[in-house]
Design an enzyme around this catalytic site. Sequence first.
Site, PDB file in Angstrom:
ATOM      1  N   GLY A 250       0.814  -1.217   0.000  1.00  0.00           N
ATOM      2  CA  GLY A 250       0.000   0.000   0.000  1.00  0.00           C
ATOM      3  C   GLY A 250       0.842   1.259   0.000  1.00  0.00           C
ATOM      4  N   ASP A 251       1.933   1.236   0.753  1.00  0.00           N
ATOM      5  CA  ASP A 251       2.846   2.387   0.779  1.00  0.00           C
ATOM      6  C   ASP A 251       3.477   2.594  -0.599  1.00  0.00           C
ATOM      7  OD1 ASP A 251       2.310   2.207   3.535  1.00  0.00           O
ATOM      8  OD2 ASP A 251       4.035   0.890   3.814  1.00  0.00           O
TER       9      ASP A 251
END
Length: 300
Positions: A250-251
């Site tokens: 996600g990052d």
Amino acid sequence: MIYTVTLSPSIDYIVRMSSVRFNVTNRTESEEFYYGGKGINVSQVLSQLDLPSTALGFIAGFTGDAIAAGIGDKNVRTDFIRLDNGFSRINIKIKAGGETEINGQGPDIPAEALEALMRKLDAIRDGDVLVLAGSIPKTMPDDVYERMLDRVSHKNIMIVVDATKQLLVNSLKSHPFVIKPNRLELSEIFHAEVENEQDVEKYARKLQEMGARNVIVSLGRKGAMLVDENGGVHKQGTLKQPVLNTVGAGDSMVAGFIAGYLKTKDYAYALKLGSACGNATSFLPGLATREKIEEVLKQF
């Protein structure tokens, strides 16, 4: 300049084994470690995309020294505040069929250290990007993100918030450029079942009504949806390859979205590059590399 904030950086120690048993000695089959924390992950992937950034946050003890040195080796500028007591977290991730995490608590962060971080935010200039990512350590006030955003509210900057539940909701009054909840988090925020793409779009637009400009919703193996500030809806799927790692995916998407938008001002491309970065991380033991991102991007 892009600034990322990680309030509680960590060393992620990953051990792999076929199975794990309690109350006996277990032996690993392989081991890895990575310098972690959501903002730090964003900075490291930005580096792979040729975008410099400065990582802000708190470090302590020998583990903090290792984090600062390790990130510096990956071409990320650091401007951490060093605490006098405690040590930065070590998170243990046991991969044995499933995945079990044991996350450390991290050091206590005194009020004067938080004020020192606030002063560092004063260096942010119009046109810069500020990324607030991750949870808040238990020793910090619940409104710390709000206070940080208030500190820079008079500046014309791009704000990115990747947080959960009330942390995310409370940031919306600052009109962040982009936020990235997942489908489950939408359900938690609105106390509703979010079962299909129509539901995702509906609640993403509600977040826009509450202040967000652009909303990316992670849909796991189904990819991601972006509802942009112009009313457009963009979707991007995933590649069907074995998933080796979900930590930092996600990052990586956040980093790719920022890079894609800054380079092209095109929301569809920004989502595409963000998704490529997220996929690339999931196909590798660690974070996305330039080579893997380019490989995935060609297949989208």
